[in-house]
Scaffold this active site. Structure first.
Site, PDB file in Angstrom:
ATOM      1  CE  LYS A  30      -1.815   2.951   2.496  1.00 56.37           C
ATOM      2  NZ  LYS A  30      -1.635   4.261   1.715  1.00 56.37           N
ATOM      3  CB  CYS A  64      13.358   8.764   7.879  1.00 57.31           C
ATOM      4  SG  CYS A  64      14.489   7.723   7.066  1.00 57.31           S
ATOM      5  CD  GLU A  72      10.199  12.935  10.864  1.00 52.76           C
ATOM      6  OE1 GLU A  72       9.044  12.689  11.166  1.00 52.76           O
ATOM      7  OE2 GLU A  72      11.105  12.302  10.434  1.00 52.76           O
ATOM      8  CD  GLU A 120      13.181   1.078   9.245  1.00 52.65           C
ATOM      9  OE1 GLU A 120      13.847   1.760   9.591  1.00 52.65           O
ATOM     10  OE2 GLU A 120      13.753  -0.507   9.851  1.00 52.65           O
TER      11      GLU A 120
HETATM   12  P1  NAD Z   1       2.450   8.409   7.441  1.00 50.32           P
HETATM   13  O1  NAD Z   1       2.550   7.716   8.611  1.00 50.32           O
HETATM   14  O2  NAD Z   1       1.610   9.852   7.254  1.00 50.32           O
HETATM   15  O3  NAD Z   1       2.288   7.649   6.039  1.00 50.32           O
HETATM   16  C1  NAD Z   1       2.859   6.283   5.881  1.00 50.32           C
HETATM   17  C2  NAD Z   1       2.096   5.425   5.188  1.00 50.32           C
HETATM   18  O4  NAD Z   1       1.026   4.993   6.212  1.00 50.32           O
HETATM   19  C3  NAD Z   1       1.195   6.154   3.858  1.00 50.32           C
HETATM   20  O5  NAD Z   1       1.059   5.006   2.984  1.00 50.32           O
HETATM   21  C4  NAD Z   1      -0.262   6.255   4.854  1.00 50.32           C
HETATM   22  O6  NAD Z   1      -1.310   6.014   3.854  1.00 50.32           O
HETATM   23  C5  NAD Z   1      -0.096   4.940   5.749  1.00 50.32           C
HETATM   24  N1  NAD Z   1      -0.941   5.256   6.771  1.00 50.32           N
HETATM   25  C6  NAD Z   1      -1.402   6.122   7.547  1.00 50.32           C
HETATM   26  N2  NAD Z   1      -2.280   5.957   8.594  1.00 50.32           N
HETATM   27  C7  NAD Z   1      -2.524   4.551   8.524  1.00 50.32           C
HETATM   28  C8  NAD Z   1      -3.116   3.930   9.386  1.00 50.32           C
HETATM   29  N3  NAD Z   1      -3.816   4.186  10.068  1.00 50.32           N
HETATM   30  N4  NAD Z   1      -3.003   2.308   9.133  1.00 50.32           N
HETATM   31  C9  NAD Z   1      -2.121   1.994   8.085  1.00 50.32           C
HETATM   32  N5  NAD Z   1      -1.534   2.812   7.186  1.00 50.32           N
HETATM   33  C10 NAD Z   1      -1.729   4.166   7.439  1.00 50.32           C
HETATM   34  O7  NAD Z   1       4.025   8.998   6.773  1.00 50.32           O
HETATM   35  P2  NAD Z   1       4.360   9.891   5.400  1.00 50.32           P
HETATM   36  O8  NAD Z   1       3.854  11.292   5.867  1.00 50.32           O
HETATM   37  O9  NAD Z   1       3.966   9.387   4.197  1.00 50.32           O
HETATM   38  O10 NAD Z   1       5.982  10.021   5.576  1.00 50.32           O
HETATM   39  C11 NAD Z   1       6.799  10.825   6.301  1.00 50.32           C
HETATM   40  C12 NAD Z   1       7.194   9.894   7.537  1.00 50.32           C
HETATM   41  O11 NAD Z   1       7.883   8.733   7.143  1.00 50.32           O
HETATM   42  C13 NAD Z   1       8.032  10.883   8.401  1.00 50.32           C
HETATM   43  O12 NAD Z   1       7.843  10.889   9.777  1.00 50.32           O
HETATM   44  C14 NAD Z   1       9.411  10.142   8.269  1.00 50.32           C
HETATM   45  O13 NAD Z   1      10.422  10.399   9.245  1.00 50.32           O
HETATM   46  C15 NAD Z   1       8.853   8.528   8.005  1.00 50.32           C
HETATM   47  N6  NAD Z   1      10.135   7.817   7.379  1.00 50.32           N
HETATM   48  C16 NAD Z   1      10.821   6.834   8.071  1.00 50.32           C
HETATM   49  C17 NAD Z   1      11.743   6.243   7.178  1.00 50.32           C
HETATM   50  C18 NAD Z   1      12.571   5.341   8.247  1.00 50.32           C
HETATM   51  O14 NAD Z   1      13.305   4.582   7.477  1.00 50.32           O
HETATM   52  N7  NAD Z   1      12.588   5.205   9.445  1.00 50.32           N
HETATM   53  C19 NAD Z   1      11.648   6.374   5.998  1.00 50.32           C
HETATM   54  C20 NAD Z   1      10.986   7.323   5.215  1.00 50.32           C
HETATM   55  C21 NAD Z   1      10.311   7.932   5.967  1.00 50.32           C
END
Ligand code: NAD
Length: 497
Positions: free
Chosen positions: A186, A296, A396, A262
């Site tokens: 997804k 991230c 962040e 992650e």
């Molecule tokens: P997000 O948490 O908003 O969304 C990530 C994914 O989760 C999306 O596909 C979203 O649709 C899905 N999602 C949201 N709510 C959900 C739920 N209740 N159940 C299941 N899936 C759900 O994050 P984002 O804005 O897309 O990405 C940015 C964030 O990701 C930042 O905090 C960044 O630090 C983190 N990130 C972490 C890493 C790592 O390796 N640690 C890498 C890249 C990004």
């Protein structure tokens, strides 16, 4: 596939993609279309159908049936062929995919090319490991032997964010498939098109069995939640924000489903006075301004030792003001657009708050007028003199905003480095290797770079301490995450006791 662009002076025409294309039955999505737009211009990049709850249920049911049929989960050579073939196809389609990635996400075309190349390389790494998912055997007594096997989990949901949509997809998907699982992807709603285009190349591999790979599209709160809440899913590999990760973990706990998380970061980047200053300056720029800080591992907290502080800040501010921001498709730009108008507004809110608390020494404004019309552009920002409790230092931001703090000795640097809830990555710049080792050991972070930043290797594990995650990806541990361990004990003794 052909590619339109990429010239210094302008864009070539883009034909809006309609996804899934007719042949892409691996995408289970039958609801209304979602529009994916270019953050640099507002242009329509793709229309993508969204999945219903029934589509998610179908994807899970088909994935479970495909996995249960066997074959895939016991044939490492087949899995290796599929992954090697996919890696080659990614490379063959690099320019088309890079252009789509830039148009949909906003990053520069240079970074997009690196992302495709890195994804191909990581796929190849796990293609190799697909034939080496080894357990152990033990002789325990004269008549007693044990075998410890690593078996695939079953059906794995891979949920990805929008900032590095292919790298972060492949980092979970490739080891999950290599270990013999069926996977349902997804993607984030801001980057569905690049995900579907790339997955289509994987699904098209001649040895890829039907339904071992599928994709559902839509919001996290509906489609993501349906996937995480499904009893037909054995494991969730989630990459995204910390709070979303906590929500996912709670939901998964209802069915005691395994999670690998992650999550977010607020990484310290520490410059000691004895560092090679030219290299540290270049590394600092890379640490925070890669993907406009939407990464991230962004080195978003710069810590500089007293003796070098003023000179380093002067040079950093000048370098930041000279960075070229603009359309990611233009080869000369160093920062592209931020991913959405919402993300731009969030970043500007932080800048406004920071101006009340500290000193803005560069950037921080929205870029408007020609050539920024229709796009979400922010001039990269550097703040000094913020109080330690400032939200800009603790939270962040996920944008091109760097905070700078001063320290006087190693212990203060370590204390500042460890002063947030996060623990994803850190950078250390010094020519004193004894100090580098001591400070690296004392920092709570899954990755510590010494005299470099943002260099990743498929062979080396990444992941978070504290609120930055659970589990490890990449490397051998990355494939083990997607397995269960089974102990089979053979007892040839004549009596039970
Ligand atoms: P997000 O948490 O908003 O969304 C990530 C994914 O989760 C999306 O596909 C979203 O649709 C899905 N999602 C949201 N709510 C959900 C739920 N209740 N159940 C299941 N899936 C759900 O994050 P984002 O804005 O897309 O990405 C940015 C964030 O990701 C930042 O905090 C960044 O630090 C983190 N990130 C972490 C890493 C790592 O390796 N640690 C890498 C890249 C990004």
């Amino acid at each position: 596939m052909s590619t339109g662009l990429t010239t210094e002076t302008g864009r070539t025409a883009w034909t809006t993609l309609t996804l899934p294309a007719t042949a892409q039955s691996f995408v289970k999505a039958s609801d209304d279309p979602l529009e994916s737009r270019d953050p640099a211009t507002g242009e329509l990049v793709a229309t993508v159908r969204v999945s219903t709850a029934e589509d998610v249920a179908t994807a899970v049911e088909h994935a479970r049936a495909a996995w249960s049929r066997g074959g895939w989960r016991s044939d490492g050579a087949q899995r290796a062929r599929v992954l090697y073939g996919f890696a080659q196809t990614l490379r063959a389609n690099q320019e088309h995919l890079a252009e789509l990635l830039t148009r949909e996400q906003g990053k520069t075309i240079h970074e997009a090319r690196l992302e495709i190349a890195g994804s191909a390389e990581m796929t190849e790494y796990y293609a190799g490991l697909a034939r080496a998912v080894y357990g152990r055997s033990m002789v325990l007594k004269d008549d007693v032997q044990s075998v410890v096997l690593r078996e695939p989990m079953g059906v794995v949901a891979v949920i990805t964010p929008w900032n590095w949509p292919l790298t972060l997809l492949i980092r979970s998907l490739a080891p999950a498939l290599a270990a013999g699982n069926a996977c349902i992807v997804k993607p984030a709603s801001l980057t569905p098109a690049i995900t579907v285009e790339a997955l289509g190349l994987l699904d098209g591999q001649p040895d890829m069995p039907p339904d071992i790979l599928s994709c559902v599209i839509g919001s996290g709160s509906e489609v993501g939640d349906a996937l995480v809440g499904s009893n037909g899913v054995d494991m969730i590999a989630f990459t995204g924000e910390t709070q979303t990760g906590i929500n996912v973990m709670k939901r998964a706990a209802e069915g005691l489903r395994k999670v690998a998380l992650e999550l977010g970061g607020k990484s310290p980047n520490i410059v000691f006075a004895d560092a090679d200053m030219d290299k540290a300056l270049a590394g600092t720029e890379n640490a925070i301004f890669t993907t406009c800080g939407q990464i991230c591992t962004a080195g978003s907290r710069l810590l500089v030792e007293e003796g070098a502080y003023y000179e380093f800040i002067d040079r950093l501010a000048e370098m930041t003001r000279n960075l070229r921001v603009g359309d990611g498709l233009a080869e000369s730009n160093q920062l592209g657009a931020v991913v959405s108008a919402g993300q731009q507004a969030t970043i500007l809110d932080y800048v406004a708050a920071g101006k009340k608390e500290g000193t803005l020494v560069a950037g921080g404004n929205a870029l408007t007028g020609d050539p920024y019309v229709g796009g979400n552009f922010v001039a990269p920002a550097v703040f000094t003199d913020l109080p330690p409790r400032s939200r800009l230092i603790r939270e962040e931001i996920f944008g091109p905003v760097l905070t700078v703090q001063r320290f006087s000795d190693d212990d203060e640097a370590i204390a500042l480095a460890n002063s947030t809830d996060y623990g994803l990555a850190a950078g250390i710049w010094t020519q004193n290797l004894h100090r580098a080792w001591r400070v690296a050991r004392a920092i709570d972070a899954g990755t510590v770079w010494v005299n470099t930043y943002h260099h990743f290797y498929s062979e080396a594990e990444v992941g978070g301490y504290k609120h930055s995650g659970i589990g490890r990806q990449q490397g051998v541990e990355g494939i083990h995450e997607f397995t269960e361990t089974k102990h089979i004990n053979f007892d040839g003794s004549p009596t039970l006791w």
